[in-house]
Design an enzyme around this catalytic site. Structure first.
Site, PDB file in Angstrom:
ATOM      1  N   LYS A 109     -32.025   5.867  33.203  1.00 18.77           N
ATOM      2  CA  LYS A 109     -31.623   5.862  31.628  1.00 18.77           C
ATOM      3  C   LYS A 109     -31.205   4.617  30.886  1.00 18.77           C
ATOM      4  O   LYS A 109     -30.041   3.915  31.402  1.00 18.77           O
ATOM      5  CB  LYS A 109     -31.107   7.012  31.042  1.00 18.77           C
ATOM      6  CG  LYS A 109     -31.226   7.485  29.769  1.00 18.77           C
ATOM      7  CD  LYS A 109     -30.433   8.755  29.474  1.00 18.77           C
ATOM      8  CE  LYS A 109     -30.588   9.209  28.039  1.00 18.77           C
ATOM      9  NZ  LYS A 109     -29.845  10.570  27.862  1.00 18.77           N
ATOM     10  N   HIS A 111     -30.288   4.159  27.946  1.00 18.54           N
ATOM     11  CA  HIS A 111     -29.592   4.310  26.488  1.00 18.54           C
ATOM     12  C   HIS A 111     -28.625   5.382  26.826  1.00 18.54           C
ATOM     13  O   HIS A 111     -28.601   6.021  27.868  1.00 18.54           O
ATOM     14  CB  HIS A 111     -30.654   4.857  25.252  1.00 18.54           C
ATOM     15  CG  HIS A 111     -31.288   5.952  25.460  1.00 18.54           C
ATOM     16  ND1 HIS A 111     -32.507   5.843  26.277  1.00 18.54           N
ATOM     17  CD2 HIS A 111     -31.249   7.215  25.169  1.00 18.54           C
ATOM     18  CE1 HIS A 111     -33.098   7.052  26.507  1.00 18.54           C
ATOM     19  NE2 HIS A 111     -32.218   7.967  25.903  1.00 18.54           N
TER      20      HIS A 111
END
Length: 232
Positions: A109, A111
């Site tokens: 991921k 973010h």
């Protein structure tokens, strides 16, 4: 030693019965990742409601606690290991053994918190929980991830040990059977303890005890498959 000569394991027999009733364990003709035509298939993803998952977690917890395994936290490899780790953590806490748990996502991921790990920080002796092992690939990936985080991959808990030969890719790119199972590989080569709720021997013993002629036919096909691909 034949399956019938093994002393009956009440937990394993209860688990096999649960898996059959839930449709998690099925008979027929199924192609495995190794390209074999197996007469049975185990899919833990079909423990797909709260009651079934709770019973599965009870079986894992009973086997793990009875084994005397000592560990600091639980890790569930994506994807099937995620609900297994969470359910096991809940059941162990219910029994007075509260353990942190973590799992991974397969795609990093970029973010929020980022990374591939979710849950408690990986530290100490880690118990990996998964459904079955075929080639041991997922176990190797989990071990590498745990070590890279500075923790120690300590043991592996699985639902069913198929007790069959693992495969490996030779230098010529051909896939070959090897004379040991994925479980034996993890134990001998990777140095992890392995704790299984049930083994193929337990399934055969369950089938032997049934009066249904269909079960006798399934048992013979499983015996034939084990004669070709099984390990002791």
């Amino acid at each position: 030693m034949t399956p019938s000569s093994h002393p009956s394991d009440p937990l394993a027999q209860r688990f096999v019965r649960l898996a059959l009733q839930a449709g998690v364990l099925r008979f027929g003709t199924f192609k495995t990742k190794a390209g074999r035509l197996s007469p049975y298939f185990f899919n833990a993803g079909l423990f797909d409601d709260g009651a079934k998952l709770a019973q599965l977690a009870e079986c894992y917890a009973e086997r793990i606690l009875a084994s005397g395994l000592s560990f600091d936290m639980i890790f569930g490899p994506a994807y099937k290991g995620i609900p297994l780790a969470a359910a096991l953590a809940v059941e162990l806490a219910r029994r007075g053994h509260n353990k942190p748990f973590a799992f991974n996502r397969k795609e990093a991921k970029d973010h929020g918190e980022g990374g591939t790990l979710i849950g408690a920080p990986l530290r100490g002796r880690v118990l990996i929980v998964d459904d079955v092992m075929s080639a041991g690939t997922a176990a190797r990936e989990s071990i590498a991830l745990i070590r890279s985080a500075g923790a120690t991959p300590h043991a592996l808990a699985i639902a069913l040990d198929r007790q069959e030969k693992a495969t490996e890719v030779g230098a010529d790119g051909q896939v070959r059977d090897v004379p040991y199972s994925a479980v034996q590989y993890v134990q001998r080569e990777l140095g992890l303890q392995v704790c299984a709720i049930a083994r193929l021997d337990d399934l055969l013993q369950y089938l032997q005890q049934q009066q249904d002629p269909d079960m006798a036919a399934h048992r013979q096909r499983v015996l034939d498959y084990r004669a070709r691909y099984g390990v002791l």
